[in-house]
Design an enzyme around this catalytic site. Structure first.
Site, short mmCIF file in Angstrom:
data_model
loop_
_atom_site.label_atom_id
_atom_site.label_comp_id
_atom_site.label_asym_id
_atom_site.label_seq_id
_atom_site.Cartn_x
_atom_site.Cartn_y
_atom_site.Cartn_z
CG ASP A 77 -18.77 -65.75 16.24
OD1 ASP A 77 -19.27 -64.87 15.31
OD2 ASP A 77 -17.79 -65.06 16.75
CD1 TRP A 102 -14.81 -72.89 17.45
CD2 TRP A 102 -14.15 -72.22 15.38
NE1 TRP A 102 -15.93 -72.32 16.90
CE2 TRP A 102 -15.33 -71.85 15.84
CE3 TRP A 102 -13.67 -71.79 14.23
CZ2 TRP A 102 -16.09 -71.18 14.89
CZ3 TRP A 102 -14.15 -71.23 13.37
CH2 TRP A 102 -15.59 -71.03 13.49
CG ASP A 121 -12.85 -69.39 10.21
OD1 ASP A 121 -14.03 -69.67 10.54
OD2 ASP A 121 -12.14 -68.65 11.24
CG ASN A 149 -17.38 -69.03 18.45
OD1 ASN A 149 -16.78 -67.88 19.02
ND2 ASN A 149 -18.16 -69.13 18.67
CG ASP A 150 -14.84 -63.31 18.93
OD1 ASP A 150 -15.11 -62.91 17.58
OD2 ASP A 150 -14.86 -62.27 19.63
CD1 TRP A 153 -10.67 -70.14 13.97
CD2 TRP A 153 -8.51 -70.54 14.73
NE1 TRP A 153 -10.52 -70.63 15.52
CE2 TRP A 153 -9.31 -70.63 15.79
CE3 TRP A 153 -7.04 -70.32 14.86
CZ2 TRP A 153 -8.45 -70.48 17.17
CZ3 TRP A 153 -6.62 -70.18 15.97
CH2 TRP A 153 -7.35 -70.73 16.97
N1 ABN Z 1 -14.08 -67.67 13.03
C1 ABN Z 1 -15.09 -66.99 12.65
C2 ABN Z 1 -14.39 -65.52 12.78
C3 ABN Z 1 -13.64 -64.89 11.60
C4 ABN Z 1 -13.06 -63.52 11.47
C5 ABN Z 1 -13.39 -62.66 12.91
C6 ABN Z 1 -14.25 -63.54 13.88
C7 ABN Z 1 -14.51 -64.95 13.97
#
Ligand code: ABN
Length: 175
Positions: A77, A102, A121, A149-150, A153
């Site tokens: 994501d 993740w 990330d 994933n939301d 990181w």
């Molecule tokens: N891990 C990806 C991400 C980055 C920033 C906000 C949401 C998801």
């Protein structure tokens, strides 16, 4: 209120009689050693794992890494670093991988095997904005952070909290 003063004094003295300074220090030491054995975060430490440098991918690696359909991106994501000046596994110049990642499991259709993927990330620059990919296979709600994933990181990054894009590193074969 003298009775209250007396009661407080007596109970404080009783506690003091029962606990020596040495036993207090002993208990403190046990607590400190115990606390140090607890993991700091329930997610993989990306910096320590560093699989990216040796991640050449499996012999059969079908698909286009600049498209969201590429097999390694099944749990992603975010913006694909391969569209942002980096590659599948390396962060673009001026960014660095977050210390925590993740994880997901993706199926390689060419060799018919499942692989553990670590999604890092890349941090230190504002959002790349190209090749947004939101597939979310195996994604869990945020109360299970290692599989979610939301999350930005980059929060744990030394560089900056700014999220730029995400790389996908093969950690190993899922047997
Ligand atoms: N891990 C990806 C991400 C980055 C920033 C906000 C949401 C998801």
């Amino acid at each position: 209120m003298k009775w209250l003063d007396d009661l407080t004094e007596e109970s404080t003295r009783a506690v003091a009689r029962r606990s020596s300074r040495r036993s207090l220090l002993g208990r403190l030491a046990v607590a400190l050693v115990g606390a140090s054995t607890l993991p700091l975060l329930p997610v993989e430490r990306g910096a320590a794992a560093e699989p990216a440098k040796s991640d050449d991918g499996p012999a059969q690696d079908p698909g286009d890494p600049t498209t969201c359909e590429y097999w390694r991106y099944c749990g992603i994501d975010g913006f694909l670093c391969s569209c942002c000046g980096g590659s599948i596994t390396t962060c673009p110049p001026g960014t660095e991988p977050a210390a925590v990642t993740w994880i997901g499991t993706c199926h390689n259709p060419a060799d018919n095997k499942d692989y553990f993927l670590s999604y890092n990330d890349c941090c230190g620059k504002s959002s790349c904005g190209r090749c947004m990919c939101n597939r979310n296979e195996g994604d869990t709600p945020i109360y299970q952070p290692p599989l979610s994933n939301d999350v930005n990181w980059c929060v744990g990054s030394k560089a900056d909290i700014a999220y730029h894009c995400t790389v996908s590193r093969i950690v190993g074969l899922a047997k």
